[in-house]
Scaffold this active site. Structure first.
Site, PDB file in Angstrom:
ATOM      1  CG  HIS A 200      52.990 117.310  75.343  1.00 41.78           C
ATOM      2  ND1 HIS A 200      52.910 116.283  74.427  1.00 41.78           N
ATOM      3  CD2 HIS A 200      54.286 117.323  75.765  1.00 41.78           C
ATOM      4  CE1 HIS A 200      54.085 115.718  74.291  1.00 41.78           C
ATOM      5  NE2 HIS A 200      54.938 116.317  75.102  1.00 41.78           N
TER       6      HIS A 200
ATOM      7  CG  HIS B 282      48.472  83.007  92.047  1.00 41.65           C
ATOM      8  ND1 HIS B 282      49.619  83.740  92.253  1.00 41.65           N
ATOM      9  CD2 HIS B 282      47.449  83.911  92.023  1.00 41.65           C
ATOM     10  CE1 HIS B 282      49.310  85.018  92.347  1.00 41.65           C
ATOM     11  NE2 HIS B 282      48.007  85.156  92.199  1.00 41.65           N
TER      12      HIS B 282
ATOM     13  CG  HIS C  90      47.002  85.237  96.678  1.00 39.73           C
ATOM     14  ND1 HIS C  90      46.237  86.216  97.282  1.00 39.73           N
ATOM     15  CD2 HIS C  90      46.741  85.304  95.355  1.00 39.73           C
ATOM     16  CE1 HIS C  90      45.534  86.852  96.354  1.00 39.73           C
ATOM     17  NE2 HIS C  90      45.822  86.319  95.182  1.00 39.73           N
TER      18      HIS C  90
ATOM     19  CD  GLU D 294      57.851 110.134  82.355  1.00 40.24           C
ATOM     20  OE1 GLU D 294      58.065 110.993  81.475  1.00 40.24           O
ATOM     21  OE2 GLU D 294      57.961 108.910  82.151  1.00 40.24           O
TER      22      GLU D 294
END
Length: 883
Positions: free
Chosen positions: A567, A276, A33, A505
Site C-alpha cells: 500500500h 481483422h 482494420h 477502480e
C-alpha cells in the site's frame, strides 16, 4: 412514399458504399482494420440514418452519443462522420481528403479515434473496454443533468448513448466492472451493440473465451436483446432491436449481434482472423462485385435494383467528366465506380438526416431560451447555473471565497504557533511542543468540501475508500443512485453528485472520462494513491484527450505505515510524472493545497464555448493529480520569503526558506562598507528540494545542518589558534542552505529559464542541489533538477509510519547526515553572488575562501590538512543521534 423494395435497395447500397470507402481508406494507408467495418456496416447504416439524433453542424448538448469502444474500427466511424457532413463548412469538417489521409502523420483521421482530433468523436478509444466504461460515464452525466435541470415540458437533457463493442471489449476487466456498475445504477438510456463475430487477432474466441455473454449481462441486471443475423443489410432489424431496448426504463441494454468479421470479403478472409487487421488483397474484385452494374446483377433482386442506381451514377459521371474518369469508367456494365467515390443517393440520404438534426438542435436552443424565461423568477439560481454551464463556466463567480475563508481560519492558528528558523543562529532555540497539523488527506477533503458545497457542477466518486480519503459529503451531495434506493439511503437520486464506484477502480476512473467528455460537469475521484495503478490506462486516456479530471490520491508514501509495501506507492509518483499532459501536484502544506485546487479550478472558471473543443497550445485544459499524505502535512517553521505556497505552487516550484535572513551589504575592495553600498543576496552553498511531506523533512534537516556547520567551524576556529592573524581572526562560517518546495514538475518546466535558474540556481556550478523524496524511487528523473537525490531504494516496510521512516533513513538527522557527507565530498564554498568556489583541491575537504583570504592557497591548504583533517575525517557531528 418510399416502398419496401426501394428502402431495401437503399440500405444495401449504403452498406456497400460504407464498406468500399473503408476499404479504399485502408488500402491507401497500407494499414488498418477492415473486419469490423465490413461486419458492422449494416448497423452503422441503421444508426446514422434511422436511430440516432445528431447535428453535424453543432456540438449539440442533447445529441445522442456514439462511442466506438472497438476503436480499431475507426475507418467505419470516419466514413459515417463524412457521410453525415460532420463539421461541414467549418475548419474541422471530416472531408473526403481527410479520409484519404487516414492513419497519416498529422491527419485528423488517426488510426484510433481521438477526442479533439476529429469532429464527432466523443472520446478517445483504442485500448479495448475503455470506450464501454466512458459510455457509462456519459449515461451517468445524462441522468444527472436530466434530474437537475429538466422540468415538465422542458426535456433539455433526454438522449441515448450508443456503444459498439467487440469480443475484445467483453473480455476486458474494465468492461465487466463498468457493466456491473451500469446495471446497478439502472442506466436505461445506455444501449450497447455487441459485435459477436467470435474472432480476435489470434483466431477464434473459443481459444480463450467461452462464456455466455448474454447470461452474464443478465446477471448484471441488463436487458438482453439478440439479433441472430447481424449481417443482413435491412435497417429495420436494428431499429426493432433498439425499440425493444427503449421499451423499458429500468435497465441498460446489450444487443448481441451475431456477425461475420469481414462480411463479404470472400473466402480466406471472411470470418477469419486475417480479416481483422489487414487490407483486402483482392480489393478490385470486390469493387467489381459491389461497385459495378455487372457484378451487382449477379446477386439477388435487391442487388439488381442497386445495379440500376450504380449504372445511373456511372452515366452521370461519364457525362460530367469523361476525360478525367476514362481510366476508371468504361462504357458498358463492366464499368466500376472510382475509388473514394460515394453515390449521390447515399450522400443525399445521410445529409438529409444531418439537416433534420441541425433543425432539432436549433429547436432545442429555442427551448433552452424559453426555459430561461420561464424559470428565471421561479428558480433563478438554477437558471444562472445552467446559463453559465452552457457558456463553459462551470464554477460560481465566487468559487474561491469559501476556500479562502477556510485557509484564513486555519492559517490564523498555524501562523501564531510556528516559530522562525534563523540562518544566523549561534545556538539552538528552545523548542516548544510542535504544532499538530491535520493529515494531508483531511486538508484536501476540507478544501474539496468547500468546492463541492458552492459548485453544483462537481460530481465524483471513490472506490469504497471515501471514508478514509474524505471524498463524499452526503449532506451536500447525496448519492447518485436510482430513486428506488431512497428508502435505504436518504438523498439517493440521479440528482446526487457522489457515485459509489465500489471496488472498481479502473472502471470508476474511466467513467470520469465519459463525464468529462459530456461537458457541463467537473469530475473528480478520491483513492489511495497506490490504487490508481489499477486505473492508469484510464488516466492515460484522459491525458491524451486533455480531459480536465481531478484525481485525488491520498496515502502517498511510506508514511502509510502498517499496511506495508503493498500500500506504499513509492513508484506511482514517477509513473504519473512520466505521463504527458498530466499535472501531478504533491503539495507541502495547506497553502499549496489551496493553490493546487486553484490551478485545477482555473480551467473551468473562464467563459469558453462548449463547441470549441479542439484546444490550442499551450494546453488550456488537462487532468490534474493531487497527491497527498495519510499523516500530518505542514511545515515546522515559517517560510522567510515573500512567496506564499498558494502562489508558489502555480509556478511549480519556489524558494520557501532562503539561506539568509536579510540581504548582506556589499563591501568595498578594502573591506570597509560605505554609504550607498548595495545589498546583495548571498548564494547558498546547498539547495535542498522536495515535495509534499518531504518539504518539512528538509526544513528540519536544514536546522540540523546549520548546527553541524556551526559546530564544525567552531572546532576549526579553535584549532587555528596560534596561526597568523589572517587565519585565526575569521569568524566561524555557517552553511548557507536554501529550501525549495517543488510540488509540480510540469508547471515548473513551463516557466521561463530565468525563473527556473532563479529558484534552483542551475546556472551556478558551485551550488550543490539535493532532491529528497520518499514517494519516489531512484532513476526517475530527479537528476534534471539536482546533482544528488535521496530517494527510496526499493519498496517500503510494514510498521508504524515513524518507525518505517527511521528504518529507511527518512528522518531529519539521517537526511542532514547524508547532505553533510555529500557537501564535504564536493569541497566547495561560496560567500556571495558571483563568487566561484571551485579551487581545484582534493575532493572531500572544504577550504573556506574567506579564511584563506590573502594567504597563498597551497600553503594554507597544507597547513589546514596537517592540523585539522582529523576533525573532518571523523565526522562525528555528521552522524545521526541514533540508528
Amino acid at each position: 412514399m418510399v416502398n419496401d423494395g426501394d428502402r431495401a435497395a437503399m440500405d444495401r447500397l449504403a452498406v456497400y458504399s460504407i464498406r468500399l470507402l473503408a476499404a479504399d481508406m485502408v488500402d491507401k494507408a497500407g494499414s488498418g482494420h477492415l473486419g469490423a467495418p465490413f461486419g458492422c456496416a449494416p448497423l452503422a447504416n441503421a444508426l446514422w440514418s434511422d436511430i440516432m439524433k445528431f447535428s453535424p453542424r453543432k456540438r449539440w448538448v442533447n445529441r445522442d452519443r456514439f462511442i466506438l469502444s472497438a476503436g480499431h474500427a475507426s475507418a467505419l466511424q470516419y466514413v459515417m462522420l463524412h457521410l453525415i457532413g460532420c463539421g461541414c463548412g467549418g475548419p474541422f469538417e471530416v472531408t473526403m481528403d481527410a479520409l484519404k489521409q487516414f492513419r497519416q502523420a498529422g491527419s485528423s483521421t488517426p488510426g484510433h479515434p481521438e477526442f479533439r482530433m476529429t469532429s464527432g468523436v466523443e472520446v478517445t478509444t483504442g485500448p479495448l473496454g475503455q470506450g464501454f466504461a466512458n459510455a457509462v460515464g456519459i449515461a451517468i452525466a445524462e441522468a444527472h443533468m436530466s434530474a437537475r435541470f429538466n422540468r415538465q415540458g422542458f426535456p433539455l437533457f433526454d438522449h441515448y448513448t450508443y456503444v459498439l463493442a467487440g469480443d475484445g471489449c467483453m473480455m476486458e476487466g474494465v468492461c465487466s466492472e463498468a457493466a456491473s456498475l451500469a446495471g446497478h445504477l439502472e442506466l436505461h438510456k445506455l444501449i450497447v451493440f455487441y459485435d459477436d463475430n467470435k474472432t480476435t487477432i489470434d483466431g477464434k474466441t473459443d481459444l480463450a473465451f467461452s462464456e455466455d455473454v448474454g447470461a452474464r449481462f443478465a446477471a448484471y441486471k441488463w436487458n438482453v436483446v439478440y439479433i441472430p443475423n447481424g449481417d443482413l443489410t435491412d435497417s429495420a432489424i436494428f431499429i426493432e432491436a433498439v425499440r425493444k431496448a427503449k421499451s423499458q426504463t429500468k435497465k441498460p441494454t446489450i444487443i448481441i449481434m451475431t456477425t461475420t468479421i469481414g462480411c463479404g470479403a470472400g473466402e480466406g478472409m471472411e470470418g477469419t482472423a486475417k480479416a481483422h487487421g489487414n487490407k483486402l488483397p483482392n480489393l478490385e474484385q470486390f469493387r467489381e462485385k459491389w461497385a459495378s452494374p455487372k457484378g451487382l446483377c449477379q446477386g439477388d433482386d435487391v442487388d439488381v435494383k442497386v445495379a440500376t442506381m450504380v449504372r445511373q451514377e456511372l452515366d452521370e459521371l461519364l457525362g460530367l467528366n469523361a476525360a478525367q474518369l476514362c481510366k476508371d469508367v468504361l462504357k458498358d456494365d463492366a464499368r466500376v465506380l472510382p475509388h473514394f467515390h460515394l453515390l449521390h443517393p447515399v450522400v443525399k440520404k445521410f445529409r438529409a438526416v444531418g439537416t433534420r438534426g441541425d433543425s432539432m438542435a436549433d429547436a432545442w436552443e429555442q427551448m433552452l431560451l424559453k426555459y430561461y424565461d420561464t424559470f428565471q423568477e421561479l428558480e433563478p439560481m438554477l437558471v444562472e447555473d445552467l446559463r453559465n454551464r452552457m457558456q463553459g463556466i462551470y464554477l460560481a463567480g465566487d468559487w474561491q471565497s469559501s476556500v479562502h475563508e477556510y485557509l484564513a481560519k486555519e492559517k490564523q492558528v498555524i501562523d501564531t504557533t510556528l516559530r522562525s528558523l534563523s540562518n544566523l543562529s549561534t545556538k539552538e532555540e528552545t523548542r516548544e511542543s510542535e504544532f499538530k497539523y491535520k493529515a494531508g488527506r483531511v486538508y484536501v477533503a476540507d478544501v474539496l468540501k468547500c468546492m463541492v458545497e458552492l459548485n453544483h457542477s462537481l460530481i465524483g466518486g471513490s472506490g469504497d475508500v471515501a471514508s478514509s480519503c474524505g471524498g463524499h459529503f452526503p449532506n451536500i451531495q447525496g448519492h447518485f443512485l436510482p430513486a428506488s434506493y431512497s428508502d435505504r439511503y436518504p438523498g439517493a437520486s440521479y440528482a446526487g453528485r457522489y457515485i459509489h464506484f465500489g471496488i472498481r477502480e479502473h472502471a470508476g476512473v474511466a467513467v470520469l472520462n465519459g463525464i468529462a467528455s459530456y461537458a457541463c460537469l467537473i469530475p473528480y475521484s478520491t483513492l489511495f494513491t497506490v490504487f490508481y495503478q489499477y486505473a492508469l490506462p484510464a488516466i492515460r486516456m484522459a491525458s491524451i484527450s486533455k480531459f480536465p479530471v481531478l484525481y485525488i490520491g491520498t496515502h502517498d508514501s511510506i508514511d502509510v505505515g502498517e499496511d506495508g509495501p503493498t500500500h506504499q506507492p513509492v513508484e506511482v509518483l514517477p509513473q504519473l510524472r512520466a505521463m504527458p499532459n498530466l499535472l501531478v501536484i504533491r503539495p507541502a502544506n495547506l497553502e499549496e493545497i489551496v493553490g493546487s485546487f486553484e490551478v485545477f479550478g482555473a480551467q473551468y472558471a473562464a467563459p469558453r464555448g462548449i463547441h470549441q473543443y479542439i484546444d490550442p497550445k499551450p494546453l488550456i485544459r488537462r487532468p490534474v493529480f493531487l497527491m497527498t499524505s495519510r499523516g500530518e502535512l505542514g511545515l515546522p517553521y515559517k517560510g522567510n520569503t515573500a512567496v506564499t505556497g498558494q502562489e508558489g505552487v502555480k509556478k511549480g516550484a519556489y524558494v520557501l526558506h532562503e539561506c539568509f535572513d536579510e540581504p548582506v551589504v556589499q563591501k568595498t575592495t578594502n573591506g570597509i562598507s560605505h554609504e550607498g553600498a548595495t545589498h546583495v543576496e548571498p548564494l547558498p552553498d546547498i539547495v535542498l528540494i522536495a515535495s509534499g511531506q518531504d518539504v518539512a523533512l528538509i526544513m528540519r534537516a536544514k536546522e540540523i545542518l546549520l548546527q553541524l556547520s556551526l559546530k564544525f567551524n567552531t572546532q576549526l576556529q579553535a584549532g587555528l589558534a596560534g596561526l597568523p592573524p589572517c587565519l585565526s581572526a575569521q569568524a566561524p562560517q555557517i552553511l548557507k542552505v536554501r529550501v525549495v518546495s517543488m510540488p509540480c514538475w510540469e508547471l515548473f518546466d513551463e516557466q521561463d529559464q530565468d525563473y527556473q535558474d532563479a529558484v534552483l540556481l542551475s546556472n551556478f556550478s558551485n551550488v550543490l542541489r539535493i532532491y529528497v523524496e520518499k514517494a519516489a524511487t531512484k532513476n526517475t528523473g530527479h537528476d534534471k533538477y539536482a546533482h544528488i537525490s535521496v530517494l527510496m531504494p526499493s519498496y517500503g516496510l510494514s510498521g508504524k509510519g515513524a518507525d518505517v521512516e527511521r528504518k529507511l533513513e527518512f528522518t531529519p538527522d539521517f537526511i542532514a547526515a547524508k547532505v553533510w557527507s555529500k557537501w564535504m565530498e564536493r569541497g566547495r564554498s561560496t560567500s556571495q553572488a558571483g563568487v566561484k568556489a571551485d579551487m581545484d583541491i582534493q575532493p572531500g575537504y572544504r577550504i573556506l575562501e574567506a579564511v584563506f583570504d590573502g594567504v597563498d592557497v597551497a600553503v594554507a591548504q597544507a597547513t589546514w590538512l596537517g592540523r585539522f583533517g582529523g576533525i573532518l575525517s571523523s565526522r562525528d557531528s555528521a552522524e545521526p543521534q541514533s540508528k
